[in-house]
Design a protein around this motif. Sequence first.
Motif: not given
Lengths: 308, 308
Positions: A305-306, A301-303, B206, B216, B214, B199, A298-299, B201
């Motif tokens: 997205d960032s 994938k969020a990264k 998110h 966040l 998956s 991340t 999750r971290l 973000l």
Amino acid sequence: MAEVTRVCVAGAGVIGSLFAAHLSRVAEVSALVRRDEHARALADSGLRVSGRAEFTGRLTAATSPGELPEPELVIVACKSLDLEGVAERLAGHWPDAIVMTVQNGIGADEVVGRYGDWRQLASVTFMSGTRHEDTHVEYVLDTATWIGPARGTTPADAHTVAELIVASGLKAEAFDDLRPAQWSKLIFNATVNTVAALTGLRHDPHFAALDRPSDLGHLVRALMDEGKAVAAAAGVTLGEDPWEMNVLATHRGSAHYPSMLEDVDAHRRTEIDMITGSLVREAHRVGVPVPLHETMERLIKAKEDSWG
Amino acid sequence: MAEVTRVCVAGAGVIGSLFAAHLSRVAEVSALVRRDEHARALADSGLRVSGRAEFTGRLTAATSPGELPEPELVIVACKSLDLEGVAERLAGHWPDAIVMTVQNGIGADEVVGRYGDWRQLASVTFMSGTRHEDTHVEYVLDTATWIGPARGTTPADAHTVAELIVASGLKAEAFDDLRPAQWSKLIFNATVNTVAALTGLRHDPHFAALDRPSDLGHLVRALMDEGKAVAAAAGVTLGEDPWEMNVLATHRGSAHYPSMLEDVDAHRRTEIDMITGSLVREAHRVGVPVPLHETMERLIKAKEDSWG
């Protein structure tokens, strides 16, 4: 599988370039690449290897299989993110060839197998290098490629290919069953790559530090323990112990630059789906909880997205 | 506590500057700062507020308590990393003053209390801003500061200070027991700050996304659930639900830039020890497992180490 005289390497990143250049010394090699100028550069200048070996390999190259001679062996060496695309382009070509995958994670051979009835080999590689340009790759870590039978092949086929690779100057070993090695590497990779990508640390002694409760080694070990529980539930006896691989590697001196950290530093999509993703999917299949690997997934994938 | 006529703000970062400038409109304010040129600039030019309010506050400032008039109220507004240093400089001064801490996490009042016998108030603040220069702070989020009694004070003291702060133009509220609010904020902060810092973000939608496994939001919720279990075992009934705070905040439009992400972006040491660290210590004390918060703590500390 009789003698191999023609090899096609599909994907000429670091791993593909190392294979293509070395194998060109013992076989007729072609490279299937994505960009026209990459194909032209390889055909014109050859492929230079520096580092642990110094030579320039000669090969043919094209962006479509139709322009290449029919090989007995295809090594699919692209990144896992490009796997579907490469398999799609191979579809309908060279039905008699054996196709060997080298991607991280597990299941690459199954993805490729959906695009044709080729006989297949599976492999994992531990060698690494640095790609300086289209026509120059540096050979850095001279660790082995491990090869095992997959759909339609036998251990003897794995041996034939391993011998060819060894003859070319790289290290390789054939296994009757690749899964123990593949799973050891998967657990190692899912841990080291994600921890490096999130912390910005190369694979250095922090990864084995256990002195204080907040030391990183505790997380590394806990991630590997989750992975081992999944392997056990999937009926796989591990080859090497991932934690021992970790301790050994972090004491080797120069810290390896994990590819997922490299991707994150360059703001590129990572191989998280193929590495941690394949471990998490397998964990769900066998019913083993993996909260820490889910956290890393999750971290990361969020990264990704960032970067917007 | 009778009327407050003199306030010293120790530490003039964002929060300290917002307090000092506003309070200068209703009391005689001094600022205790670390750098001589900071003290000189404040004394010479005053402290400008922009954003939600527009004015310039006038105050005295110095780098040592001995040079400042004796206050009835000291607001210790430094970052938690500087807390010991600030408390040490206050030691031996102003024994009749009430000292109020505003740091993230829990336990700041205990740290300060080791340096003197002052009566104390505890508080948490939700306001935020941007410090443009030593003499200019922008007031961004006009959310409240919550104040409660600590060593030697009563709810009435908390009310007196809250009223003063409200009279100055900021938002404040007094509580008979601050712990429910403090813990809600601790759980919220330990989650949102570390996830943002790892991340990259900002605190955006998110953090509340739960569509895919998956996503966040699942990690955010699991971290908050661990925190809630610790609070329950410590006998604290939470004020606001941290998950609801999270959902609300991420739907407010402009995404907040969490201070730990700001620290990471600037390669500065973070407040991890005071935020996640205090939650993990409390979890160990009450015997509640917090593997995910331990994971975040290890990753953030390793990230700090990666800057060498």
